[in-house]
Design an enzyme around this catalytic site. Structure first.
Site, PDB file in Angstrom:
ATOM      1  N   GLU A 166       0.798  -1.235   0.000  1.00  0.00           N
ATOM      2  CA  GLU A 166       0.000   0.000   0.000  1.00  0.00           C
ATOM      3  C   GLU A 166       0.830   1.286   0.000  1.00  0.00           C
ATOM      4  O   GLU A 166       0.786   2.073   0.963  1.00  0.00           O
ATOM      5  CB  GLU A 166      -0.948   0.012   1.208  1.00  0.00           C
ATOM      6  CG  GLU A 166      -1.880  -1.177   1.268  1.00  0.00           C
ATOM      7  CD  GLU A 166      -2.927  -1.058   2.377  1.00  0.00           C
ATOM      8  OE1 GLU A 166      -2.823  -0.146   3.215  1.00  0.00           O
ATOM      9  OE2 GLU A 166      -3.866  -1.881   2.397  1.00  0.00           O
ATOM     10  N   GLU A 352      -5.105  -8.941   1.229  1.00  0.00           N
ATOM     11  CA  GLU A 352      -5.734  -8.635   2.522  1.00  0.00           C
ATOM     12  C   GLU A 352      -7.228  -8.456   2.320  1.00  0.00           C
ATOM     13  O   GLU A 352      -7.665  -7.775   1.384  1.00  0.00           O
ATOM     14  CB  GLU A 352      -5.206  -7.319   3.119  1.00  0.00           C
ATOM     15  CG  GLU A 352      -3.834  -7.390   3.723  1.00  0.00           C
ATOM     16  CD  GLU A 352      -3.375  -6.044   4.304  1.00  0.00           C
ATOM     17  OE1 GLU A 352      -4.223  -5.256   4.760  1.00  0.00           O
ATOM     18  OE2 GLU A 352      -2.154  -5.806   4.278  1.00  0.00           O
TER      19      GLU A 352
END
Ligand code: FCB
Length: 446
Positions: A166, A352
């Site tokens: 991220e 995730e």
């Protein structure tokens, strides 16, 4: 009865990150990171908590692997703490750090649990932050040197490598909004950090190919499909801006070697321009094997002329929210995967997906029905996406166990395993047993 059976060889895993679980921040030569510094800054974290001990995974990892075996995972995503390898981020390396991960990886492999390794999950060595951190282009070079050492050390292993977790969050929460380490608040800085993170990714990919490492290489992005609050042209335009800002800002350079144009307009208007070269984009867009997707929720937006930067506003729906305040919207995962497959075709891993709920330990048991529902509905949508042509190869629950949830400290529990922080005892929640059945059946029946 509907059946959702996944392709043979599908990876069923859980995910964690070094600073969130390891603890042992001062042991075996580990260097300080920006999260150590930030979490020890009064007021930065919920109740001034920190990751000094976290889940003490650095000492309890053997026990944690036993839990993985019991659940039946065939993959485990974790991150390497750069500062355990290079305590100062560069220069002299720390053999004890390498040995820790070597043992962990060898043990996972011996149990047929595929290691999925993130090289950077936000814990930048503080020594590099002192030289500007991600605002300094040299950090990208040092990252690729560290990555190269890891590729060389594990050259023969069948590992899935993730360069960065991220980068949007590192750049904008860390350098733009200041709610994550290193706590800087400067929008221009966020764009510079974002660019240098992308470059770090590209240089690591280059190192990977040059080294001839056996495994696969990709990157994990936090992606959210965006929907308009209404059918007005203004709200549809807001969707474009939000999509460029959160999704395309990182996807487009990696896949197509350029930033989205509407973002350039915002940058120019705010005079946030920064230096970059066309060579940077060649490196950033070097070929990768897959894209890792972290999906939690969607975004709904409308136009808002008051907003100084993007002129958009987030709108909330009536749907259920998790403890993070994030809407539960499984269909968004399907929409996202279909869109990625169309605009950014590559094999995909959901690296995730999961939810924080207010878990209660009662008589040695955690009846986390809401988490089970959340996982079940998202797994169904993942299946639907495969049915409709998406090359999805794996699914990783965030998280294996409750852990240090960044600025929220230990107040948000995402695990399918409950952690009693006063004793470090692990207790499997009902969702862990649910996930065990999913893995045994390679899918679900409903
Ligand atoms: C993601 C992070 C992960 C965890 C989850 C809840 O953005 O990658 O470390 O904090 O959110």
């Amino acid at each position: 009865m509907a059946r959702y059976i996944f392709p043979k060889g599908f990876l069923w895993g859980t995910a964690t990150a070094s600073y969130q679980i390891e603890g042992a921040t001062n042991e075996d030569g580990r260097g300080e990171t920006i999260w150590d510094r930030f979490s020890h800054t009064p007021g930065a974290i919920y109740q001034n908590q920190n990751g000094d001990l976290a889940c003490d995974h650095y000492h309890l990892w053997r026990e944690d692997i036993k839990i993985m075996e019991f659940i039946g995972l065939n993959a485990y995503r974790f991150s390497i703490a750069w500062s355990r390898i290079f305590p100062e981020g560069k220069g002299s390396l720390n053999i004890k750090g390498i040995n820790f991960y070597k043992e962990l990886i060898d043990t996972l492999l011996s149990k047929n649990i595929k290691p999925v390794i993130t090289l950077y999950h936000w814990d930048l060595p503080q020594a590099l932050e002192d030289k500007g951190g991600w605002l300094n282009k040299d950090t990208a070079k040092y990252f690729s040197e560290y990555a190269y050492l890891m590729f060389k050390t594990f050259k023969e292993e069948d590992i899935i490598w993730i360069t960065l977790n991220e980068p949007w969050v590192s750049a904008f929460l860390g350098y733009g909004f200041g709610v994550h380490a290193p706590g800087k608040k400067d929008m221009k800085g966020a764009f510079i950090a974002g660019h240098n993170l992308l470059l770090a990714h590209g240089l690591a990919v280059q190192a990977f190919w040059e080294n001839g490492t056996k495994g696969k290489i990709g990157i994990t992005l936090n992606l959210s499909p965006v929907y308009p609050a209404s059918d007005t042209p203004e709200d549809k335009e807001a969707v474009q801006i939000q999509d460029s800002f959160t999704n395309r800002w990182f996807l487009d350079p990696i896949f197509y070697g350029k930033y989205p144009e509407d973002i350039w307009r915002i940058i120019e208007k705010n005079r946030w321009n920064f230096n970059y070269s066309s060579e940077d984009f060649k490196i950033i867009s070097l070929p990768i094997d897959f894209i890792g997707v972290n999906y939690y929720t969607r975004a709904i937006v409308k136009k808002d002329s008051e907003n100084p930067y993007w002129r958009i506003k987030h709108v909330s729906s009536e749907n259920e929210k998790t403890e993070m305040g994030w809407e539960v919207y499984p269909k968004g995962l399907y929409d996202l995967l279909i869109r990625l497959n169309r605009d950014y075709p590559k094999p995909i891993y959901i690296t995730e997906n999961g939810a924080a709920f207010n878990d209660v330990l009662d008589g040695g048991r955690v009846k986390d029905e809401k988490r089970i529902d959340y996982l079940r509905e998202h797994i169904k949508e993942a299946y639907n996406a495969i049915r409709d042509g998406v090359d999805l190869r794996g699914y990783f629950v965030w998280s294996l166990m409750d852990n240090f949830e960044w600025a929220h400290g230990y107040s948000k529990r995402f695990g399918i395993v409950y952690v009693d922080y006063s004793t470090q005892k692990r207790i499997l929640k009902d969702s862990a047993y649910f996930y065990k059945r999913v893995i045994e059946n390679n899918g679900l029946e409903d």
